[in-house]
Design a protein around this motif. Structure first.
Motif, PDB file in Angstrom:
ATOM      1  N   THR A  73       0.595  -0.917  -0.275  1.00 25.43           N
ATOM      2  CA  THR A  73      -0.689  -0.371  -0.645  1.00 25.43           C
ATOM      3  C   THR A  73       1.003   0.717   0.134  1.00 25.43           C
ATOM      4  OG1 THR A  73      -0.283  -0.248   2.578  1.00 25.43           O
ATOM      5  CG2 THR A  73      -1.870  -0.914   1.454  1.00 25.43           C
ATOM      6  N   GLY A  74       1.875   1.307   0.209  1.00 26.91           N
ATOM      7  CA  GLY A  74       2.734   2.314   0.485  1.00 26.91           C
ATOM      8  C   GLY A  74       3.737   2.011  -0.757  1.00 26.91           C
ATOM      9  N   PRO A  75       5.103   2.724  -1.208  1.00 23.76           N
ATOM     10  CA  PRO A  75       5.282   2.520  -2.674  1.00 23.76           C
ATOM     11  C   PRO A  75       6.214   2.134  -2.618  1.00 23.76           C
ATOM     12  CG  PRO A  75       5.669   4.761  -0.946  1.00 23.76           C
ATOM     13  CD  PRO A  75       4.723   4.144  -0.741  1.00 23.76           C
ATOM     14  N   LEU A  76       6.526   1.750  -3.921  1.00 21.82           N
ATOM     15  CA  LEU A  76       7.367  -0.020  -3.750  1.00 21.82           C
ATOM     16  C   LEU A  76       8.525   0.694  -5.405  1.00 21.82           C
ATOM     17  CD1 LEU A  76       9.531  -2.373  -3.361  1.00 21.82           C
ATOM     18  CD2 LEU A  76       7.725  -3.543  -4.734  1.00 21.82           C
ATOM     19  N   TYR A  77      10.057   0.701  -5.015  1.00 15.48           N
ATOM     20  CA  TYR A  77      10.926   1.277  -6.374  1.00 15.48           C
ATOM     21  C   TYR A  77      11.870   0.357  -5.586  1.00 15.48           C
ATOM     22  CZ  TYR A  77       9.211   5.880  -4.853  1.00 15.48           C
ATOM     23  OH  TYR A  77       8.497   7.144  -5.183  1.00 15.48           O
ATOM     24  N   VAL A  78      12.447   0.099  -7.642  1.00 19.74           N
ATOM     25  CA  VAL A  78      13.584  -0.628  -7.959  1.00 19.74           C
ATOM     26  C   VAL A  78      14.820  -0.619  -8.511  1.00 19.74           C
ATOM     27  CG1 VAL A  78      14.466  -2.924  -9.543  1.00 19.74           C
ATOM     28  CG2 VAL A  78      11.476  -2.841  -8.094  1.00 19.74           C
ATOM     29  N   LYS A  79      15.273  -0.358  -7.476  1.00 18.11           N
ATOM     30  CA  LYS A  79      17.117   0.020  -8.261  1.00 18.11           C
ATOM     31  C   LYS A  79      17.201  -0.867  -8.765  1.00 18.11           C
ATOM     32  CE  LYS A  79      20.152   3.262  -7.949  1.00 18.11           C
ATOM     33  NZ  LYS A  79      20.667   4.415  -8.838  1.00 18.11           N
TER      34      LYS A  79
ATOM     35  N   GLY B 212      14.389  12.650  -3.798  1.00 21.21           N
ATOM     36  CA  GLY B 212      14.374  14.179  -3.102  1.00 21.21           C
ATOM     37  C   GLY B 212      14.783  14.359  -1.865  1.00 21.21           C
ATOM     38  N   TRP B 213      16.095  13.151  -2.084  1.00 21.32           N
ATOM     39  CA  TRP B 213      17.314  13.919  -0.793  1.00 21.32           C
ATOM     40  C   TRP B 213      16.497  13.482   0.392  1.00 21.32           C
ATOM     41  CZ3 TRP B 213      21.766  13.915  -2.110  1.00 21.32           C
ATOM     42  CH2 TRP B 213      22.787  14.418  -2.754  1.00 21.32           C
ATOM     43  N   ARG B 214      15.702  12.044   0.328  1.00 24.29           N
ATOM     44  CA  ARG B 214      15.078  11.566   1.560  1.00 24.29           C
ATOM     45  C   ARG B 214      15.747   9.728   1.897  1.00 24.29           C
ATOM     46  NH1 ARG B 214      10.854  11.904  -0.738  1.00 24.29           N
ATOM     47  NH2 ARG B 214      10.577   9.960  -1.137  1.00 24.29           N
ATOM     48  N   LEU B 215      15.925   9.362   2.795  1.00 24.92           N
ATOM     49  CA  LEU B 215      15.922   7.905   3.007  1.00 24.92           C
ATOM     50  C   LEU B 215      14.936   7.282   2.715  1.00 24.92           C
ATOM     51  CD1 LEU B 215      17.804   8.684   7.249  1.00 24.92           C
ATOM     52  CD2 LEU B 215      18.758   8.143   5.268  1.00 24.92           C
ATOM     53  N   PRO B 216      15.103   6.564   2.555  1.00 25.12           N
ATOM     54  CA  PRO B 216      13.575   5.046   2.069  1.00 25.12           C
ATOM     55  C   PRO B 216      12.942   4.670   3.938  1.00 25.12           C
ATOM     56  CG  PRO B 216      15.615   4.400   1.420  1.00 25.12           C
ATOM     57  CD  PRO B 216      16.022   5.242   1.547  1.00 25.12           C
ATOM     58  N   ASP B 217      12.585   3.780   3.971  1.00 24.57           N
ATOM     59  CA  ASP B 217      11.236   3.494   4.767  1.00 24.57           C
ATOM     60  C   ASP B 217      12.999   2.029   4.936  1.00 24.57           C
ATOM     61  OD1 ASP B 217      10.478   4.606   6.366  1.00 24.57           O
ATOM     62  OD2 ASP B 217       8.753   4.693   4.572  1.00 24.57           O
ATOM     63  N   GLN B 218      12.816   1.266   3.872  1.00 26.18           N
ATOM     64  CA  GLN B 218      13.336  -0.038   4.438  1.00 26.18           C
ATOM     65  C   GLN B 218      13.636  -0.286   2.906  1.00 26.18           C
ATOM     66  OE1 GLN B 218       9.306  -2.156   6.211  1.00 26.18           O
ATOM     67  NE2 GLN B 218       8.728  -1.193   4.164  1.00 26.18           N
ATOM     68  N   ILE B 219      14.952  -0.978   2.834  1.00 29.04           N
ATOM     69  CA  ILE B 219      15.676  -1.269   1.383  1.00 29.04           C
ATOM     70  C   ILE B 219      16.044  -3.170   2.481  1.00 29.04           C
ATOM     71  CG2 ILE B 219      17.786  -1.166   0.455  1.00 29.04           C
ATOM     72  CD1 ILE B 219      18.018   1.203   1.872  1.00 29.04           C
ATOM     73  N   VAL B 220      15.735  -3.771   0.657  1.00 28.22           N
ATOM     74  CA  VAL B 220      16.141  -4.871   0.648  1.00 28.22           C
ATOM     75  C   VAL B 220      17.253  -5.677  -0.460  1.00 28.22           C
ATOM     76  CG1 VAL B 220      15.300  -7.258   0.106  1.00 28.22           C
ATOM     77  CG2 VAL B 220      13.570  -5.563   0.544  1.00 28.22           C
ATOM     78  N   ILE B 221      17.969  -6.156   0.086  1.00 23.21           N
ATOM     79  CA  ILE B 221      19.719  -6.401  -0.240  1.00 23.21           C
ATOM     80  C   ILE B 221      19.824  -7.293  -0.601  1.00 23.21           C
ATOM     81  CG2 ILE B 221      22.190  -5.091  -0.905  1.00 23.21           C
ATOM     82  CD1 ILE B 221      20.899  -2.939   0.915  1.00 23.21           C
ATOM     83  N   PRO B 222      20.907  -8.064  -1.957  1.00 25.89           N
ATOM     84  CA  PRO B 222      21.184  -8.975  -1.998  1.00 25.89           C
ATOM     85  C   PRO B 222      22.758  -9.717  -1.155  1.00 25.89           C
ATOM     86  CG  PRO B 222      21.512  -8.198  -4.034  1.00 25.89           C
ATOM     87  CD  PRO B 222      20.594  -6.819  -3.450  1.00 25.89           C
ATOM     88  N   ILE B 223      22.722 -10.767  -0.587  1.00 30.86           N
ATOM     89  CA  ILE B 223      24.132 -10.759   0.217  1.00 30.86           C
ATOM     90  C   ILE B 223      25.097 -11.475  -0.407  1.00 30.86           C
ATOM     91  CG2 ILE B 223      25.265 -11.502   2.525  1.00 30.86           C
ATOM     92  CD1 ILE B 223      22.328 -10.800   3.520  1.00 30.86           C
TER      93      ILE B 223
ATOM     94  N   THR C 166       9.869   1.832   0.284  1.00 35.55           N
ATOM     95  CA  THR C 166      10.061   0.596   0.768  1.00 35.55           C
ATOM     96  C   THR C 166      11.468   0.864  -1.303  1.00 35.55           C
ATOM     97  OG1 THR C 166       9.032  -0.476   1.652  1.00 35.55           O
ATOM     98  CG2 THR C 166      10.993  -2.303   0.368  1.00 35.55           C
ATOM     99  N   VAL C 167      12.791   0.119  -0.801  1.00 37.05           N
ATOM    100  CA  VAL C 167      13.403  -0.109  -1.500  1.00 37.05           C
ATOM    101  C   VAL C 167      13.896  -1.651  -2.658  1.00 37.05           C
ATOM    102  CG1 VAL C 167      15.676   0.709  -3.043  1.00 37.05           C
ATOM    103  CG2 VAL C 167      14.324   2.294  -2.390  1.00 37.05           C
ATOM    104  N   ALA C 168      14.131  -2.337  -3.069  1.00 34.44           N
ATOM    105  CA  ALA C 168      14.615  -3.646  -3.504  1.00 34.44           C
ATOM    106  C   ALA C 168      15.566  -2.879  -4.861  1.00 34.44           C
ATOM    107  CB  ALA C 168      13.587  -4.561  -4.069  1.00 34.44           C
ATOM    108  N   ILE C 169      17.018  -3.943  -4.197  1.00 35.30           N
ATOM    109  CA  ILE C 169      17.685  -3.729  -5.041  1.00 35.30           C
ATOM    110  C   ILE C 169      18.300  -4.693  -6.368  1.00 35.30           C
ATOM    111  CG2 ILE C 169      20.567  -3.960  -5.755  1.00 35.30           C
ATOM    112  CD1 ILE C 169      20.699  -1.556  -2.639  1.00 35.30           C
ATOM    113  N   ASN C 170      17.928  -4.549  -7.645  1.00 37.92           N
ATOM    114  CA  ASN C 170      18.678  -5.600  -8.662  1.00 37.92           C
ATOM    115  C   ASN C 170      19.732  -5.267  -9.117  1.00 37.92           C
ATOM    116  OD1 ASN C 170      18.222  -7.554 -11.039  1.00 37.92           O
ATOM    117  ND2 ASN C 170      18.274  -6.082 -12.301  1.00 37.92           N
ATOM    118  N   THR C 171      21.026  -6.235  -9.198  1.00 36.74           N
ATOM    119  CA  THR C 171      21.610  -5.864  -9.466  1.00 36.74           C
ATOM    120  C   THR C 171      23.099  -5.961 -10.932  1.00 36.74           C
ATOM    121  OG1 THR C 171      22.962  -7.850  -8.593  1.00 36.74           O
ATOM    122  CG2 THR C 171      23.180  -6.420  -6.875  1.00 36.74           C
TER     123      THR C 171
END
Length: 426
Positions: free
Chosen positions: A107-113, A242-253, A387-392
């Motif tokens: 329900t909140g914004p989701l982004y893929v970097k 816009g120079w703002r921290l996201p609330d959540q980030i999902v990062i592969p390890i 939330t931001v999820a990272i595609n590497t």
């Protein structure tokens, strides 16, 4: 250990002033070193950011090139780095993933970097770009690395552009797409009969041998500089928001370095006043067949138990991740988690991201999206938060994982054949 100021300033690496031990805090001069002489802890870059005005720095960054070099004032690189021969990676899209979000119940914004658009189609171009500036400063003649595939290609390409020789080492059984991409740049590509951890051990031995004289191993003796390239993911995400921290980030390890450096980058932006301080949560993603950090997190352990990798996500197949303990610290400190998914879930997630957002991720991206889905389903991640999820990396490198995708039908070039195949209502 006192810092030899003269030695530290003998090379021009911008605001970088020294190497600092992550464990004991001891400092040493800038040089091709990766382990503390006091306690053998890992070294990272210390900076002098004194005198930076947040508003002026923000304007300087925004006026900079559309690459990671817009953040040169925050990296261990010379001020004129953008004018040197390099691949100029970075400034990749932050895609607002509304379709994926709806499918996953956001329900909140989701982004893929989406870092697949870098010059060699993975985030590794960022870290190599920083490492190569250190290699220039320390007068190395050959660039090398131990790699699960993407890094080998990034080193080969960057070395070719910058006029270095290259010799890179990979496990012998990598995906063919990554082997070809690493070998096409004209450097030496050497397969090792073993897994990534065997390759990495060999490279560590080669550094101490005369055969390795003049070689800069980007992820070994240049590792402190190399790792800083991952901070630019954090910088770009926040600037693009816009120079703002996201609330959540999902990062592969894989080794865990990317996750730890993204956290470091976020903390630096806060300290510099470029973003407003607020809580954020960091989540790590692993494949079940190589999930030592996830296993430690779930068991409440601080020690990572090495494993033998067995997963299609070969770019993440590091059984003894160097930064694993620091990943645990960050996940716990920020209220995040480390989770894993099966190979079948990885494949499903690759197709899900492609179907919903038109982004074709390699298996590491499938791990990230698969874990994102699992975190929502298990209630560990809040789908109402930004939330931001990272595609590497690019899925063209791991085609075997989705080899069952293809033509819906083969028909004759007639409308009758088209209708007979049931495609008229597709």
């Amino acid at each position: 250990m006192a810092v030899d100021t003269a030695a530290s300033t003998a090379v021009d690496l911008g605001p970088a002033t020294a190497l600092s031990c992550r464990e004991c805090g001891a400092r040493s001069p800038l040089g091709p070193d990766f382990a503390c002489l006091e306690c053998f802890g890992p070294l990272e870059i210390a900076y002098d950011y004194a005198g930076y005005d947040a508003e002026e720095l923000r304007k300087r960054i925004e006026a900079g090139p559309a690459s990671i070099w817009r953040y040169a004032p925050l990296l261990p690189v010379p001020a004129d780095v953008a004018g040197k021969p390099n691949l100029n990676p970075g400034w990749t899209p932050l895609v607002k993933a509304d379709n994926l979000g709806r499918e996953l119940g956001f329900t909140g914004p989701l982004y893929v970097k989406d870092d697949s658009g870098n010059p060699t189609h993975s985030f590794k171009d960022r870290v190599v770009a920083c490492a190569i500036e250190a290699a220039r400063a320390f007068r190395f003649t050959t660039l090398s690395c131990s790699s699960t595939g993407n890094l080998a290609g990034a080193v080969g390409a960057a070395a070719a552009r910058a006029g270095f020789k290259s010799c890179v080492f990979i496990p012998h059984d990598l995906e063919q797409g990554k082997v070809v991409m690493a070998g096409v740049y004209g450097g030496e590509l050497v397969g090792i009969d073993g897994n990534y951890d065997d390759v990495n051990r060999f490279c560590s031995e080669l550094i101490g041998d005369p055969a390795g004289e003049g070689w800069g191993f980007v992820n070994v003796n240049l590792r402190p500089y190399y790792g800083e390239g991952s901070k630019t993911l954090a910088f770009e995400i926040c600037e693009q928001l816009g120079w703002r921290l996201p609330d959540q980030i999902v990062i592969p390890i894989a080794s865990g370095s990317q996750l730890t450096k993204i956290d470091k980058g976020l903390q630096e932006l806060i300290k510099l006043g470029l973003v407003e301080d607020k809580p954020y949560r960091i989540f790590g993603a692993q494949a079940e067949g190589c999930s030592p950090v996830s296993a430690a997190f779930k068991a409440g352990r601080d020690v990572i138990k090495p494993v033998k990798p067995d997963t299609i996500a070969k770019s993440l197949a590091i059984g003894n991740p160097a930064d694993g303990p620091y990943v645990l610290d960050i996940a716990r400190r920020t209220g995040g988690a480390v989770e894993d998914v099966t190979d079948a879930e990885v494949v499903e997630a690759i197709k899900l991201l492609a179907r919903t957002e038109g982004i074709f991720a390699e298996t590491a991206g499938g791990v990230t999206v698969g874990v994102l889905k699992k975190l929502v389903e298990t209630g560990q991640l809040d789908p109402s938060k930004e939330t931001v999820a990272i595609n590497t990396g690019d899925g063209l490198k791991t085609l075997d994982a989705v080899a069952d995708a293809g033509m819906a039908a083969v028909i004759r070039p007639t409308l009758e054949s088209f209708r007979a195949a049931g495609l008229a209502t597709a």
